[in-house]
Design a protein around this motif. Structure first.
Motif, short mmCIF file in Angstrom:
data_model
loop_
_atom_site.label_atom_id
_atom_site.label_comp_id
_atom_site.label_asym_id
_atom_site.label_seq_id
_atom_site.Cartn_x
_atom_site.Cartn_y
_atom_site.Cartn_z
N HIS A 156 0.80 -1.22 0.00
CA HIS A 156 0.00 0.00 0.00
C HIS A 156 0.84 1.28 0.00
O HIS A 156 0.56 2.19 -0.78
CB HIS A 156 -0.96 -0.01 1.19
CG HIS A 156 -2.00 -1.07 1.09
ND1 HIS A 156 -3.01 -1.03 0.16
CD2 HIS A 156 -2.18 -2.22 1.79
CE1 HIS A 156 -3.78 -2.10 0.28
NE2 HIS A 156 -3.30 -2.84 1.26
N ALA A 160 1.45 1.14 -3.92
CA ALA A 160 0.11 1.71 -4.19
C ALA A 160 -0.75 0.73 -4.99
O ALA A 160 -1.35 1.08 -6.02
CB ALA A 160 0.24 3.05 -4.91
N GLN A 162 -3.62 -1.37 -6.52
CA GLN A 162 -4.99 -0.96 -6.83
C GLN A 162 -5.88 -2.19 -7.05
O GLN A 162 -5.40 -3.24 -7.49
CB GLN A 162 -5.01 -0.10 -8.09
CG GLN A 162 -4.21 1.18 -7.97
CD GLN A 162 -4.73 2.09 -6.88
OE1 GLN A 162 -5.92 2.41 -6.85
NE2 GLN A 162 -3.84 2.52 -5.99
N PRO A 163 -7.18 -2.06 -6.76
CA PRO A 163 -8.11 -3.17 -7.05
C PRO A 163 -8.04 -3.57 -8.52
O PRO A 163 -7.94 -2.71 -9.41
CB PRO A 163 -9.48 -2.58 -6.71
CG PRO A 163 -9.20 -1.49 -5.73
CD PRO A 163 -7.87 -0.92 -6.14
N GLU A 165 -5.60 -5.07 -10.04
CA GLU A 165 -4.24 -5.27 -10.54
C GLU A 165 -3.77 -6.69 -10.26
O GLU A 165 -4.27 -7.38 -9.36
CB GLU A 165 -3.28 -4.26 -9.90
CG GLU A 165 -3.47 -2.85 -10.42
CD GLU A 165 -2.34 -1.93 -10.01
OE1 GLU A 165 -1.85 -1.17 -10.87
OE2 GLU A 165 -1.93 -1.96 -8.81
N ALA A 189 -6.93 -7.21 -5.36
CA ALA A 189 -5.99 -7.59 -6.41
C ALA A 189 -6.20 -9.05 -6.81
O ALA A 189 -6.80 -9.83 -6.08
CB ALA A 189 -4.56 -7.38 -5.94
N ASP A 234 1.46 -6.31 -12.32
CA ASP A 234 1.49 -4.87 -12.02
C ASP A 234 2.36 -4.60 -10.80
O ASP A 234 3.06 -3.58 -10.75
CB ASP A 234 0.07 -4.36 -11.76
CG ASP A 234 -0.82 -4.49 -12.98
OD1 ASP A 234 -0.58 -3.76 -13.96
OD2 ASP A 234 -1.74 -5.33 -12.94
#
Length: 350
Positions: A156, A160, A162-163, A165, A189, A234
């Motif tokens: 996080h 960073a 992200q949903p 990924e 994720a 990612d």
């Protein structure tokens, strides 16, 4: 819902608080550098006294971590003077407060982290302990601080995440790897786990990994590209280093992020700066131990989130097995062998 054992733990915690403090205690100490079985000695030493802003904790359980093995070998970045106690993560009950210690009460069941907790009592800064989630047993709570905060900061704060990924986790059946898998899923994720055996693959799948690749059996690069339809990962969470890092650079997505967490594989890779430029990805370092001093506000955020996720059942530390205090070196030897999944816990007090 709280775990049924958690109520028992709370009752025992109050009993612990009422116990008179002894003058001496048992502590495992590194007296000579080497493998844990030869480096550690079980000694009787005075019970430490908490200083200003510190708390004395009656230790209930200690989660073994790979840095404990490195401390025994003299290979960790922090090198305490001999003799010293290893152990960096505990659950216990606050037994006494030093002058000016605040935010915690005698009798409170807490988790915390500091080098030197593999003993029956340990002194920590009050800022380095926090209330143990009531939903977790002692064995589970002992492993909540280091691995889960490492994973939380890596995913996080640094990457960073992200949903939606794709998250690639190396050593996905280890303590910090399983934490990353669980936290990645909680963040929305899609997770690809890399493990070292079929048995470990089952553990990663049970933790929720969408795809699991077995190192040395599956082609990691091809497997990631196939799972992601050529997109790539990612975010890569890498506590292994060496060949694992190199493979990650070959299947990282455009604008992907590789988080370097450690080098459990034994090799420290060189950074391929030209490749980073050409493929347009980022390599991010994570040394979680810097955050308590540099950004304690972020530590508070992570603690709040981890407690919430634990109480909701979204994260649950996996315990491989537990050993009694007298057999602590066995726990570290098992961890060093690479044969364990999740956490190995040392039970100090019942």
């Amino acid at each position: 819902m709280p775990h049924p054992d958690a109520t028992v733990d709370a009752d025992v915690a109050m009993t612990d608080a009422a116990l008179p403090l002894p003058e001496s205690m048992r502590a495992w100490r590194v007296t000579t550098l080497g493998e844990p079985a030869e480096a550690l000695s079980l000694d009787v030493v005075p019970v430490p006294v908490p200083g200003p802003g510190e708390v004395l904790v009656r230790v209930r359980a200690v989660a073994a971590n790979f840095p404990d093995v490195l401390l025994c070998r003299g290979q960790y970045q922090v090198k305490p003077e001999l003799p010293f106690s290893p152990g960096i993560e505990l659950v216990g009950v606050v037994a006494a407060l030093g002058p000016g210690a605040s935010g915690i009460a005698v009798g409170e069941r807490v988790v915390g982290s500091k080098i030197g907790v593999l003993a029956e009592y340990a002194v920590l800064p009050a800022s380095d302990v926090w209330a143990a989630p009531g939903s977790l047993t002692d064995a589970q709570a002992a492993g909540l601080t280091v691995a889960y905060q490492t994973a939380w900061f890596g995913l996080h704060r640094r990457a960073a995440l992200q949903p939606g990924e794709w998250l690639l986790v190396h050593a996905a059946a280890g303590g910090v790897g399983l934490a990353a898998v669980q936290l990645g899923i909680a963040a929305g994720a899609r997770v690809i786990g890399v493990v070292g055996s079929d048995a470990k693959a089952a553990v990663a799948r049970e933790a929720g990994a969408d795809v699991v690749l077995v190192r040395g059996v599956d082609d990691l690069v091809a497997g990631v590209k196939a799972a992601t339809s050529g997109h790539g990962a990612d975010v890569v969470f890498d506590p292994v280093g060496g060949a694992a890092f190199e493979a990650s650079t070959k299947c990282i997505a455009f604008e992907g992020r590789i988080v370097v967490v450690g080098f459990a594989g034994g090799a420290i890779q060189a950074l391929p700066a030209g490749h980073v430029l050409v493929k347009n990805y980022s390599v991010l370092g994570l040394h979680w131990g810097l955050y308590p001093g540099a950004r304690p506000d972020l530590i508070d955020v992570a603690r709040t989130e981890l407690t919430r996720l634990a109480d909701e059942g979204a994260v649950r530390p996996v315990v491989d097995h537990a050993v009694p205090f007298e057999r602590a070196p066995e726990a570290l030897e098992a961890l060093a062998s690479g044969s364990t999944v999740g956490r190995v816990v040392i039970e100090v007090a019942s």
